[in-house]
Every structure is written in structure tokens, then in C-alpha cells.
Design a protein around this motif. Structure first.
Motif, PDB file in Angstrom:
ATOM      1  N   ASP A 110       0.829  -1.203   0.000  1.00 13.25           N
ATOM      2  CA  ASP A 110       0.000   0.000   0.000  1.00 13.25           C
ATOM      3  C   ASP A 110       0.867   1.257   0.000  1.00 13.25           C
ATOM      4  N   ALA A 111       1.951   1.235   0.793  1.00 14.55           N
ATOM      5  CA  ALA A 111       2.818   2.411   0.880  1.00 14.55           C
ATOM      6  C   ALA A 111       3.469   2.708  -0.472  1.00 14.55           C
ATOM      7  N   VAL A 112       3.984   1.676  -1.147  1.00 17.60           N
ATOM      8  CA  VAL A 112       4.646   1.893  -2.438  1.00 17.60           C
ATOM      9  C   VAL A 112       3.635   2.348  -3.483  1.00 17.60           C
ATOM     10  N   MET A 113       2.479   1.689  -3.532  1.00 12.35           N
ATOM     11  CA  MET A 113       1.485   2.043  -4.546  1.00 12.35           C
ATOM     12  C   MET A 113       0.959   3.463  -4.344  1.00 12.35           C
ATOM     13  N   MET A 114       0.745   3.877  -3.122  1.00 12.77           N
ATOM     14  CA  MET A 114       0.222   5.213  -2.890  1.00 12.77           C
ATOM     15  C   MET A 114       1.285   6.282  -3.069  1.00 12.77           C
ATOM     16  N   ARG A 115       2.583   5.933  -2.882  1.00 11.09           N
ATOM     17  CA  ARG A 115       3.627   6.919  -3.187  1.00 11.09           C
ATOM     18  C   ARG A 115       3.665   7.210  -4.685  1.00 11.09           C
ATOM     19  N   ILE A 116       3.401   6.177  -5.488  1.00  6.79           N
ATOM     20  CA  ILE A 116       3.328   6.399  -6.942  1.00  6.79           C
ATOM     21  C   ILE A 116       2.173   7.341  -7.271  1.00  6.79           C
ATOM     22  N   VAL A 117       1.048   7.120  -6.603  1.00  2.33           N
ATOM     23  CA  VAL A 117      -0.101   8.004  -6.816  1.00  2.33           C
ATOM     24  C   VAL A 117       0.222   9.433  -6.406  1.00  2.33           C
ATOM     25  N   GLU A 118       0.928   9.593  -5.295  1.00  2.00           N
ATOM     26  CA  GLU A 118       1.272  10.939  -4.830  1.00  2.00           C
ATOM     27  C   GLU A 118       2.246  11.625  -5.779  1.00  2.00           C
ATOM     28  N   ILE A 119       3.167  10.867  -6.358  1.00  2.00           N
ATOM     29  CA  ILE A 119       4.097  11.463  -7.321  1.00  2.00           C
ATOM     30  C   ILE A 119       3.344  11.984  -8.537  1.00  2.00           C
ATOM     31  N   ILE A 120       2.393  11.184  -9.017  1.00  2.00           N
ATOM     32  CA  ILE A 120       1.593  11.643 -10.156  1.00  2.00           C
ATOM     33  C   ILE A 120       0.735  12.845  -9.767  1.00  2.00           C
ATOM     34  N   SER A 121       0.243  12.866  -8.535  1.00  2.61           N
ATOM     35  CA  SER A 121      -0.642  13.949  -8.096  1.00  2.61           C
ATOM     36  C   SER A 121       0.098  15.253  -7.848  1.00  2.61           C
ATOM     37  N   THR A 122       1.424  15.196  -7.638  1.00  2.00           N
ATOM     38  CA  THR A 122       2.156  16.436  -7.379  1.00  2.00           C
ATOM     39  C   THR A 122       2.161  17.356  -8.598  1.00  2.00           C
ATOM     40  N   ILE A 123       2.117  16.782  -9.786  1.00  2.00           N
ATOM     41  CA  ILE A 123       2.044  17.586 -11.009  1.00  2.00           C
ATOM     42  C   ILE A 123       0.583  17.892 -11.285  1.00  2.00           C
ATOM     43  N   PRO A 124       0.222  19.154 -11.479  1.00  4.65           N
ATOM     44  CA  PRO A 124      -1.181  19.470 -11.801  1.00  4.65           C
ATOM     45  C   PRO A 124      -1.645  18.704 -13.032  1.00  4.65           C
ATOM     46  N   LEU A 125      -2.871  18.220 -12.964  1.00  5.23           N
ATOM     47  CA  LEU A 125      -3.389  17.370 -14.030  1.00  5.23           C
ATOM     48  C   LEU A 125      -3.346  18.064 -15.389  1.00  5.23           C
ATOM     49  N   MET A 126      -3.758  19.327 -15.428  1.00  6.66           N
ATOM     50  CA  MET A 126      -3.783  20.036 -16.700  1.00  6.66           C
ATOM     51  C   MET A 126      -2.375  20.212 -17.259  1.00  6.66           C
ATOM     52  N   LEU A 127      -1.415  20.540 -16.397  1.00  6.10           N
ATOM     53  CA  LEU A 127      -0.036  20.710 -16.863  1.00  6.10           C
ATOM     54  C   LEU A 127       0.536  19.396 -17.357  1.00  6.10           C
ATOM     55  N   TYR A 128       0.237  18.310 -16.658  1.00  3.45           N
ATOM     56  CA  TYR A 128       0.733  16.997 -17.085  1.00  3.45           C
ATOM     57  C   TYR A 128       0.175  16.628 -18.455  1.00  3.45           C
ATOM     58  N   VAL A 129      -1.101  16.881 -18.655  1.00  2.00           N
ATOM     59  CA  VAL A 129      -1.719  16.560 -19.947  1.00  2.00           C
ATOM     60  C   VAL A 129      -1.105  17.407 -21.060  1.00  2.00           C
ATOM     61  N   ILE A 130      -0.849  18.687 -20.775  1.00  2.00           N
ATOM     62  CA  ILE A 130      -0.238  19.560 -21.782  1.00  2.00           C
ATOM     63  C   ILE A 130       1.158  19.077 -22.135  1.00  2.00           C
ATOM     64  N   LEU A 131       1.962  18.745 -21.124  1.00  2.00           N
ATOM     65  CA  LEU A 131       3.321  18.271 -21.378  1.00  2.00           C
ATOM     66  C   LEU A 131       3.305  16.968 -22.174  1.00  2.00           C
ATOM     67  N   LEU A 132       2.409  16.069 -21.823  1.00  2.00           N
ATOM     68  CA  LEU A 132       2.345  14.793 -22.520  1.00  2.00           C
ATOM     69  C   LEU A 132       1.890  14.967 -23.961  1.00  2.00           C
ATOM     70  N   MET A 133       0.975  15.881 -24.198  1.00  2.00           N
ATOM     71  CA  MET A 133       0.499  16.099 -25.558  1.00  2.00           C
ATOM     72  C   MET A 133       1.517  16.837 -26.409  1.00  2.00           C
ATOM     73  N   VAL A 134       2.354  17.657 -25.784  1.00  2.00           N
ATOM     74  CA  VAL A 134       3.431  18.295 -26.539  1.00  2.00           C
ATOM     75  C   VAL A 134       4.420  17.244 -27.022  1.00  2.00           C
ATOM     76  N   VAL A 135       4.682  16.247 -26.191  1.00  3.54           N
ATOM     77  CA  VAL A 135       5.607  15.178 -26.575  1.00  3.54           C
ATOM     78  C   VAL A 135       4.988  14.295 -27.656  1.00  3.54           C
ATOM     79  N   LEU A 136       3.697  13.986 -27.519  1.00  2.92           N
ATOM     80  CA  LEU A 136       3.033  13.079 -28.456  1.00  2.92           C
ATOM     81  C   LEU A 136       2.462  13.793 -29.672  1.00  2.92           C
ATOM     82  N   ASN A 137       2.540  15.111 -29.725  1.00  4.42           N
ATOM     83  CA  ASN A 137       1.926  15.927 -30.779  1.00  4.42           C
ATOM     84  C   ASN A 137       0.403  15.935 -30.617  1.00  4.42           C
TER      85      ASN A 137
END
Length: 394
Positions: free
Chosen positions: A225-252
């Protein structure tokens, strides 16, 4: 003297046992899901929202198929036509009537039939740039379009103003056309396909990743549980909208990029909610009984814990779907969404902002579609929350 009886003898009569009315069940017994359905149908905003969502899905699927226009077909002669216009009628000496309307934004005249079908652009004489006038001939009758002042006027040969005969709905292009002469209605319906596709992807991602990820983390607990939720927290530290923008810039830009971007991060909130529910439910006696009888982790999760968490899961799911639709619309609005000539509500809004003052109807329809869809899913989520909560039962 004998005292009068306090209780009348008639009150001691035996009851009539020939009738079974006293044994009739006043309220039939309902199962949990029957009770949920009954309470949901009693919620009028939720029922209206369900109807709107069903109509939207059917329109998005079948609307572009039955439309005489395609989402990419252009006709520059019929660009920027409004959905409603004032019609004029001119009669020549031969008795022929010509019915048309004036597009006051681009100073063009369009011929229209009695039923409201747009028949084409009327060609006039040469424009007088200095006087801001243009002449039109209708047989032996001359009409002058004077756009030196706003609003533009149609003048007869004697200088009198030609009066409109009334308002008419555009029966050819019900929602009007855009700056390239494309039908706004069919592009609106095609944009609904994109938004509903994103909503469908968000639903699948939340179900197959978010639910099972949070369920496994909450049930196993400990270091897992500790390892799985740390992964979730790492993803949550980046704002969702910014993460989507960065990923779409990479993928076009493109529809596939939106699907991948939303699918990779949209399950986080669902995983957290399910984990909290599982942490509470796994302490119940029926879970211990199932474990004692030899049930494995997978069976306990799928047959006992997750079904008992279905209420909060459904509510959270209906709340996350409009967020996914809004993300797709925003990405398309800033140019990182679907690529032309594909249409989405975000691209329609982005294109309409440039001509908002001249053609406000082009902005109204996609903005209204986004707002109504988000309202519908939110009202449905509120209705499900009230219907699935046993404490709300009267």
C-alpha cells in the motif's frame, strides 16, 4: 342502583375475521436496487439529465450519418450564415417574387425559399467603396444596399427603405454556418462524438485501473500500500492540466494523444477514493468469514469489497466524466486537441471566439453544449449520491 358501565357493551363485540384487509401489506418490500431506482426516478433533475445524456449519445452517433452535410465540407459562398434572419421580398413587373435575407455582418444577400431553405448567394453590381453602396437587380426592380451606416439598409429606387416581412428560421443550416461555410450543426454533433469518446475512455480507465489499483492497495496494505500510494502521490504532485499539456506536446496534437494523456493520469482520484472505501470495509465480519472459508484476495475484492463500494464508485465516476470532457475541450481550445478538419467543442469555441462580436451564434452553440453536458453529469451524480445512500430514504 347499579352504576352505569364505563365501557359500552358494543365495544366488546368480537371483530369480523372474515376479511383479510388487516393482513394486507401496505408497502411492498423492495430490494436495495429497486429502492435506489425508485428514489432516482423521483429526482427530477437527475431524470432530465439522464434523458439529455441519452439524446446526446443518439444524436452524436446517428446525427452525422443522416445529415446531408459533412463536418469538413466547405462552401465559401454560404459562409457565416446565421440560424435566424429577417427576410425581404421584392416583386418585379412580371410578377416574379424574390425572397432573400441580408447578412448584416458581411453585407451579402442570400436568396431563400418560402420554406426557409437557403438557395444561394445573390450577385449584385460593383461595390461603390467611397459611398459604401452596392446595387442589385431583380428583373425590372433595382435595390441598393447602403452600408455607410449601421445597421445596413436596403433602399428602393425612389430612396425609400425596403421593410422586412418577418423572421425566418434557417431550415438548410439550422445552427448556421462558420467562416468556411461548414454546417455548424453537423460539426457540433461530430464534436459530441469526440467528447463522448473521451468520457468513455475516462470511464474505462477509472474502472480498470483506478478501481482495481485502489482496491489492491487498500486490501493488501502494508508496504504494498505504501509503495502504490507513493506512486499516486508522485503523479498527483504535477497538476493534471499541466501533465496533460506536457504529454500532448511530446506526443503531438491529435485525438489519440488526448486519449493517451487522459488515460495515463485520470485514474488517480478514483484509486484514492476506492482505497479509502476498502480500508473501511475490509474490517467487516463478512470479509473475515470469507477469508476463513479460504477465499483468495481476488475473490474477496471482486465478490465482496468492490460490490459493496459500488455506490461511491458510481458517484465519483459521474463526477469525473465532465472533468474529462472539460479537459479535452480546453486542450482543443488552446490548439493541443484534435487537428483540423476534425471538430470538437473546444475547436468550435476557439474558432468562434475570433468572430464573437459579428457572429455570436457560432460561440453560443458549442459553449451551451459544454455547459449543458457538464450540468447533466453533475446533476446525475448528485441524484445517484442521494439514491445510493440508505440514510436518504424517507
Amino acid at each position: 342502583m347499579n352504576p352505569e358501565p364505563i365501557i359500552a357493551p358494543s365495544m366488546w363485540e368480537k371483530p369480523d375475521r372474515s376479511t383479510t384487509a388487516g393482513e394486507a401489506i401496505a408497502t411492498p418490500s423492495l430490494t436495495y436496487w429497486q429502492d435506489v431506482r425508485q428514489r432516482l426516478w423521483a429526482n427530477k433533475p437527475a431524470v432530465i439529465s439522464i434523458g439529455f445524456i441519452v439524446v446526446l449519445i443518439l444524436a452524436a452517433i446517428f446525427g452525422p450519418l443522416i445529415s446531408p452535410f459533412s463536418y469538413f465540407e466547405q462552401n465559401l459562398r454560404l459562409s457565416n450564415i446565421p440560424p435566424v434572419f429577417e427576410t425581404y421580398r421584392v416583386s418585379d413587373d412580371t410578377g416574379n417574387n424574390t425572397r432573400f435575407f441580408l447578412n448584416a455582418s458581411n453585407f451579402n444577400l442570400y436568396q431563400v425559399s418560402e420554406g426557409g431553405q437557403v438557395e444561394g448567394l445573390l450577385r449584385g453590381g460593383r461595390k461603390d467603396i467611397l459611398k459604401k453602396r452596392q446595387g442589385f437587380e431583380f428583373g425590372n426592380t433595382d435595390i441598393v444596399l447602403d452600408y455607410s451606416s449601421r445597421p445596413a439598409r436596403l433602399l428602393r429606387a425612389d430612396g425609400t427603405t425596403l421593410r422586412p416581412e418577418g423572421w425566418q428560421w434557417n431550415m438548410t443550416y439550422v445552427f448556421g454556418t462558420d467562416q468556411l461555410g461548414r454546417d455548424v450543426l453537423v460539426r457540433q454533433l461530430y464534436g459530441a462524438r469526440i467528447s463522448l469518446l473521451v468520457a468513455f475512455v475516462a470511464t474505462l480507465v477509472n474502472f480498470f485501473i483506478g478501481i482495481f489499483y485502489g482496491g489492491i492497495a487498500g486490501y493488501i496494505g502494508g508496504k504494498t500500500d505504501a509503495v502504490m500510494m507513493r506512486i499516486v502521490e508522485i503523479i498527483s504532485t504535477i497538476p493534471l492540466m499541466l501533465y496533460v499539456i506536457l504529454l500532448m506536446v511530446v506526443l503531438n496534437s491529435g485525438l489519440i494523444s488526448i486519449v493517451v494523456a487522459i488515460g495515463s493520469v485520470f485514474w488517480v482520484d478514483m484509486a484514492r477514493m476506492v482505497r479509502g472505501q476498502i480500508l473501511t470495509l475490509k474490517q467487516q465480519d463478512y470479509v473475515a468469514a470469507a477469508r476463513t472459508m479460504g477465499a483468495g484476495t481476488g475473490r474477496i475484492l471482486t465478490r465482496h469489497l468492490l460490490p459493496n463500494s459500488i455506490g461511491p464508485i458510481l458517484v465519483t465516476l459521474t463526477m469525473l466524466i465532465p472533468s474529462a470532457i472539460f479537459i479535452e475541450s480546453f486542450m482543443s481550445f488552446i490548439g493541443l486537441g484534435v487537428t483540423p478538419p476534425m471538430a470538437s467543442w473546444g475547436t468550435l469555441t476557439s474558432e468562434a471566439v475570433e468572430t464573437m462580436r459579428a457572429y455570436p451564434h457560432q460561440l453560443f452553440f458549442p459553449a451551451a453544449a459544454i455547459s449543458l453536458t457538464m450540468f447533466a453529469f453533475n446533476f446525475l451524480g448528485d441524484g445517484l449520491r442521494d439514491a445510493l445512500d440508505p440514510r436518504m430514504r424517507r
